[in-house]
Design a protein around this motif. Structure first.
Motif, PDB file in Angstrom:
ATOM      1  N   VAL A 122       0.954  -1.290  -0.125  1.00 26.70           N
ATOM      2  CA  VAL A 122       0.066  -0.083  -0.121  1.00 26.70           C
ATOM      3  C   VAL A 122       0.876   1.198  -0.046  1.00 26.70           C
ATOM      4  N   ASP A 123       0.678   2.092  -1.011  1.00 27.86           N
ATOM      5  CA  ASP A 123       1.262   3.404  -1.176  1.00 27.86           C
ATOM      6  C   ASP A 123       0.405   4.539  -0.398  1.00 27.86           C
ATOM      7  N   ILE A 124       1.290   5.064   0.402  1.00 25.82           N
ATOM      8  CA  ILE A 124       0.595   6.279   1.228  1.00 25.82           C
ATOM      9  C   ILE A 124       1.066   7.598   0.494  1.00 25.82           C
ATOM     10  N   VAL A 125       0.424   8.515   0.047  1.00 27.20           N
ATOM     11  CA  VAL A 125       0.851   9.601  -0.589  1.00 27.20           C
ATOM     12  C   VAL A 125       0.167  10.816   0.310  1.00 27.20           C
ATOM     13  N   GLU A 126       1.317  11.547   1.097  1.00 30.01           N
ATOM     14  CA  GLU A 126       0.648  12.680   1.677  1.00 30.01           C
ATOM     15  C   GLU A 126       0.599  13.839   0.893  1.00 30.01           C
ATOM     16  N   MET A 127      -0.483  14.499   1.087  1.00 31.35           N
ATOM     17  CA  MET A 127      -0.971  15.858   0.435  1.00 31.35           C
ATOM     18  C   MET A 127      -1.181  16.756   1.191  1.00 31.35           C
ATOM     19  N   PRO A 128      -0.866  18.121   0.389  1.00 34.42           N
ATOM     20  CA  PRO A 128      -0.749  19.290   1.241  1.00 34.42           C
ATOM     21  C   PRO A 128      -2.308  19.486   2.041  1.00 34.42           C
ATOM     22  N   GLN A 129      -2.014  20.285   3.150  1.00 33.61           N
ATOM     23  CA  GLN A 129      -3.437  20.498   3.892  1.00 33.61           C
ATOM     24  C   GLN A 129      -4.352  21.552   3.011  1.00 33.61           C
ATOM     25  N   GLY A 130      -5.308  21.107   3.091  1.00 33.71           N
ATOM     26  CA  GLY A 130      -6.452  21.962   2.223  1.00 33.71           C
ATOM     27  C   GLY A 130      -6.918  21.301   0.825  1.00 33.71           C
ATOM     28  N   THR A 131      -6.051  20.071   0.485  1.00 33.68           N
ATOM     29  CA  THR A 131      -6.182  19.420  -0.641  1.00 33.68           C
ATOM     30  C   THR A 131      -7.685  18.724  -0.634  1.00 33.68           C
ATOM     31  N   SER A 132      -8.493  18.873  -1.699  1.00 40.11           N
ATOM     32  CA  SER A 132      -9.702  18.016  -1.346  1.00 40.11           C
ATOM     33  C   SER A 132      -9.788  17.067  -2.516  1.00 40.11           C
ATOM     34  N   ARG A 133      -9.205  17.130  -3.727  1.00 40.50           N
ATOM     35  CA  ARG A 133      -9.624  16.056  -4.888  1.00 40.50           C
ATOM     36  C   ARG A 133      -8.000  15.818  -5.096  1.00 40.50           C
ATOM     37  N   VAL A 134      -7.904  14.452  -5.414  1.00 42.01           N
ATOM     38  CA  VAL A 134      -6.671  13.953  -5.903  1.00 42.01           C
ATOM     39  C   VAL A 134      -6.631  13.025  -7.327  1.00 42.01           C
ATOM     40  N   ARG A 135      -5.993  13.091  -7.986  1.00 41.18           N
ATOM     41  CA  ARG A 135      -5.805  12.213  -9.333  1.00 41.18           C
ATOM     42  C   ARG A 135      -4.948  11.016  -9.231  1.00 41.18           C
ATOM     43  N   CYS A 136      -5.507   9.660  -9.601  1.00 36.32           N
ATOM     44  CA  CYS A 136      -4.681   8.448  -9.406  1.00 36.32           C
ATOM     45  C   CYS A 136      -4.825   7.593 -10.631  1.00 36.32           C
ATOM     46  N   ASP A 137      -3.540   7.267 -11.110  1.00 37.80           N
ATOM     47  CA  ASP A 137      -3.516   6.387 -12.110  1.00 37.80           C
ATOM     48  C   ASP A 137      -2.627   5.129 -11.990  1.00 37.80           C
TER      49      ASP A 137
END
Length: 71
Positions: free
Chosen positions: A19-34
């Motif tokens: 399982v890959d865990i990706v930390e996003m900047p605070q305030g991010t609401s949508r992410v793209r995954c491929d």
């Protein structure tokens, strides 16, 4: 560097799901995954990070199980 490459450096077997865990900047609401973005990836999908009881946000890709978190 991919999760599989990191696992090989640490001598962790790569035969099971990682399982890959990706930390996003605070305030991010949508992410793209491929997936990995290459030939072994999956169709591009957009995920919405949901509020967690811990105070952060989380989205899990249904294809590759990659977790996107923001604390």
């Amino acid at each position: 560097m991919s999760v599989q490459e990191n696992a090989k450096e640490l001598n962790i077997p790569t035969t099971g799901p990682l399982v890959d865990i990706v930390e996003m900047p605070q305030g991010t609401s949508r992410v793209r995954c491929d997936g990995d973005g290459g030939a072994l990836g999956h169709p591009v999908i957009w995920l919405t990070l949901a509020e967690q009881s811990s105070g952060g946000t989380l989205a899990v890709c249904p294809y590759c199980s990659r977790k996107f978190v923001s604390r």
